[in-house]
Write a protein that holds these residues in place. Structure first.
Motif, PDB file in Angstrom:
ATOM      1  N   LEU A 225      33.013  -3.538  -1.827  1.00 36.06           N
ATOM      2  CA  LEU A 225      32.342  -4.804  -2.110  1.00 36.06           C
ATOM      3  C   LEU A 225      33.336  -5.840  -2.624  1.00 36.06           C
ATOM      4  N   ARG A 226      34.262  -5.396  -3.455  1.00 36.62           N
ATOM      5  CA  ARG A 226      35.291  -6.318  -3.953  1.00 36.62           C
ATOM      6  C   ARG A 226      36.184  -6.789  -2.804  1.00 36.62           C
ATOM      7  N   GLY A 227      36.560  -5.872  -1.926  1.00 36.90           N
ATOM      8  CA  GLY A 227      37.373  -6.255  -0.779  1.00 36.90           C
ATOM      9  C   GLY A 227      36.634  -7.182   0.156  1.00 36.90           C
ATOM     10  N   ASN A 228      35.335  -6.949   0.308  1.00 36.80           N
ATOM     11  CA  ASN A 228      34.542  -7.832   1.171  1.00 36.80           C
ATOM     12  C   ASN A 228      34.430  -9.233   0.573  1.00 36.80           C
ATOM     13  N   LYS A 232      35.394 -12.667   2.371  1.00 39.32           N
ATOM     14  CA  LYS A 232      34.466 -13.788   2.413  1.00 39.32           C
ATOM     15  C   LYS A 232      35.175 -15.096   2.094  1.00 39.32           C
ATOM     16  N   ASN A 233      36.098 -15.046   1.133  1.00 36.77           N
ATOM     17  CA  ASN A 233      36.867 -16.246   0.807  1.00 36.77           C
ATOM     18  C   ASN A 233      37.751 -16.688   1.972  1.00 36.77           C
ATOM     19  N   ARG A 234      38.137 -15.723   2.804  1.00 36.70           N
ATOM     20  CA  ARG A 234      38.948 -16.050   3.975  1.00 36.70           C
ATOM     21  C   ARG A 234      38.106 -16.416   5.182  1.00 36.70           C
ATOM     22  N   GLY A 235      36.774 -16.324   5.029  1.00 38.91           N
ATOM     23  CA  GLY A 235      35.885 -16.697   6.120  1.00 38.91           C
ATOM     24  C   GLY A 235      35.622 -15.595   7.123  1.00 38.91           C
ATOM     25  N   SER A 236      35.882 -14.337   6.767  1.00 38.99           N
ATOM     26  CA  SER A 236      35.676 -13.224   7.704  1.00 38.99           C
ATOM     27  C   SER A 236      34.962 -12.063   7.022  1.00 38.99           C
ATOM     28  N   ALA A 237      33.924 -12.353   6.250  1.00 41.10           N
ATOM     29  CA  ALA A 237      33.203 -11.322   5.504  1.00 41.10           C
ATOM     30  C   ALA A 237      32.424 -10.411   6.449  1.00 41.10           C
ATOM     31  N   LEU A 238      32.267  -9.137   6.047  1.00 39.23           N
ATOM     32  CA  LEU A 238      31.491  -8.165   6.810  1.00 39.23           C
ATOM     33  C   LEU A 238      30.026  -8.246   6.426  1.00 39.23           C
ATOM     34  N   SER A 239      29.163  -7.862   7.350  1.00 38.20           N
ATOM     35  CA  SER A 239      27.739  -7.799   7.050  1.00 38.20           C
ATOM     36  C   SER A 239      27.439  -6.561   6.214  1.00 38.20           C
ATOM     37  N   GLU A 240      26.213  -6.486   5.716  1.00 42.54           N
ATOM     38  CA  GLU A 240      25.827  -5.344   4.880  1.00 42.54           C
ATOM     39  C   GLU A 240      25.886  -4.044   5.657  1.00 42.54           C
TER      40      GLU A 240
END
Length: 477
Positions: A225-228, A232-240
């Motif tokens: 979750l921390r890595g995600n 997210k800040n880089r604009g490439s977050a994973l979905s749940e």
């Protein structure tokens, strides 16, 4: 800070965890009652091959209950059958009454009556299942020795009474034979080497498997979750759903690595004894740890942040109810009930069968594989279903959001055709030409044209009139 202390929700973890710890004390402390703790249903075997009638007396006087302890006696037909049952981990030990037992006691009687020296006692054999663990093996040894010694004392008492009635005295060299007319011979049936770590290796391996599953399910989730968040800040977050898939993959990698570490430590560093191939033990360990990881991950998916409150006591209940550190016959009934439900007991049974019983399915490996397979398939199916449901739900939400945006755009920015723009531009040009002509006539001083100009002005608002004048003024320049 004072406002936090006034909120009732702030005190919720305090009393909840305190209550949970009280329950754990009440559940676990009865296990450590000490050496005098009563035992229930200790599985023991007795075989009567005696061709005379004396052996039957031992069967009739078996200890069903003694000082609160109870035993579950199984009568086998032969010594061979008893050996097979012990090697399949069906009992803690066996008492063998040989075929010449009555004859041997008859020889003891004749020796004492006749005064002949160098008589030999009758023999009883005790077979022990040393793979069950040091505590259980000791229980079996003490109980079977007690049964044999009780029979010996009874016969000794009868012989002494008979000699007293006859007024005979026993020769000094036969005094030991009179006190101990029966000799008990103990033997370990598995023939395991000395380096057994007191039979605690299966329990330690099961303990590590269970703890790895619980810690892995929680720590991998937190760090991913921390890595995600970074992604997210880089604009490439994973979905749940993608995060959960990644957690399962990382969990399998973790269980594989820990399984290797266990083999290196147990067999490489400490040189523990094992009857089966290390590869078979490795595969079962890997399967066991993965199953525990999937179980705790499933609990976390359903309960979220509350999952730890369930995992922690469940994990410890499984460890204490596994039968690894304490034989199941010595545990309270609530722990024996949980031992059939929780997977930790089956991990202990499977590893014990691989280490000490040549990996025989009848020695507990078969039941272990069956129970762990149910847990593995069920938890994996639940996690896959949850991933698919989450993915489908997210796609449905995205579709609905896209439709809404499309409607709003159409309502706010209506589409206008190019023909409409051309007509508007043409009408503006006609108005410019009309005002140009009216102003020209007005400058020549024609009264009729002045009236027409005023009429046209009344048909327009002030803004249009001013814009028209500015446009004409720019064109004149």
């Amino acid at each position: 800070m004072k406002q936090l202390f006034k909120l009732s929700s702030s005190w919720f973890p305090i009393w909840l965890i305190s209550l949970l710890m009280l329950v754990m004390v009440c559940v676990y402390l009865p296990i450590f009652k000490g050496a005098k703790q009563n035992m229930s249903d200790v599985p023991l075997i007795i075989v009567n091959e005696d061709k005379g009638k004396v052996g039957d007396a031992i069967l009739l006087n078996l200890i069903e209950k003694q000082n609160g302890n109870s035993f579950k006696w199984v009568v086998d037909k032969s010594r061979k059958q008893a050996l097979m049952d012990l090697r399949n981990n069906k009992a803690y030990g066996a008492l063998i009454i040989p075929s010449n037992y009555s004859k041997g006691l008859g020889n003891v009687h004749d020796t004492l009556i006749s005064g002949i020296s160098n008589g030999k006692p009758a023999k009883l054999e005790v077979l022990l299942n040393e793979g069950i663990g040091q505590t259980a093996s000791m229980i079996a040894s003490n109980t079977l020795q007690t049964v044999a010694l009780t029979a010996s004392k009874g016969i000794s008492s009868q012989l002494k009474n008979e000699l007293a009635q006859r007024g005979m005295r026993v020769a000094p060299e036969n005094a030991s034979l009179l006190d101990n007319p029966v000799q008990v011979i103990s033997k370990n049936v598995l023939g395991l080497p000395v380096n057994l770590n007191k039979g605690m290796t299966p329990f330690v391996m099961a303990l590590i498997s269970s703890i790895t599953g619980m810690l892995g399910a929680n720590m991998i989730h937190g760090y991913l979750l921390r890595g995600n968040g970074t992604l997210k800040n880089r604009g490439s977050a994973l979905s749940e759903s993608e995060v959960l898939q990644s957690e399962i993959i990382f969990g399998v990698i973790l269980t594989f690595c820990v399984s290797i570490v266990i083999q290196l430590g147990v067999f490489g560093l400490f040189g523990s004894a094992h009857a089966s191939s290390i590869w078979m033990i490795f595969l079962f360990t890997f399967f066991s740890i993965t199953t525990m990881f999937l179980l705790f991950k499933t609990i976390a998916v359903f309960l979220g942040g509350w999952g730890m409150l369930v995992m922690f006591p469940l994990n410890f209940m499984g460890i204490f109810s596994s039968g690894g550190a304490f034989p199941l016959s010595t545990l309270p009934i609530v722990h024996r009930l949980f031992s059939f439900i929780l997977p930790t007991r089956y991990i202990v049974d499977g590893i014990r069968a691989l280490l000490y019983y040549d990996g025989r399915l009848q020695a507990g490996l078969g039941n272990a594989l069956y129970a762990l397979s149910i847990y593995f398939i069920l938890t994996l199916a639940i996690l896959i279903a949850f991933i698919n449901l989450t993915k489908n739900y997210k796609e449905a939400v995205v579709d609905e959001s896209g439709k809404k945006i499309e409607v709003e755009v159409e309502n706010e920015i209506p589409h206008k055709s190019s023909d409409h723009e051309r007509e508007k531009h043409h009408a503006k040009g006609e108005k410019d030409e009309m005002f140009r002509q009216a102003l020209s006539n007005l400058a020549k001083g024609n009264p009729e044209d002045a009236r027409n100009f005023k009429k046209e002005h009344r048909e327009m608002n002030d803004d249009e009139f001013r814009n028209a004048l500015r446009s004409l003024h720019k064109k004149d320049k």
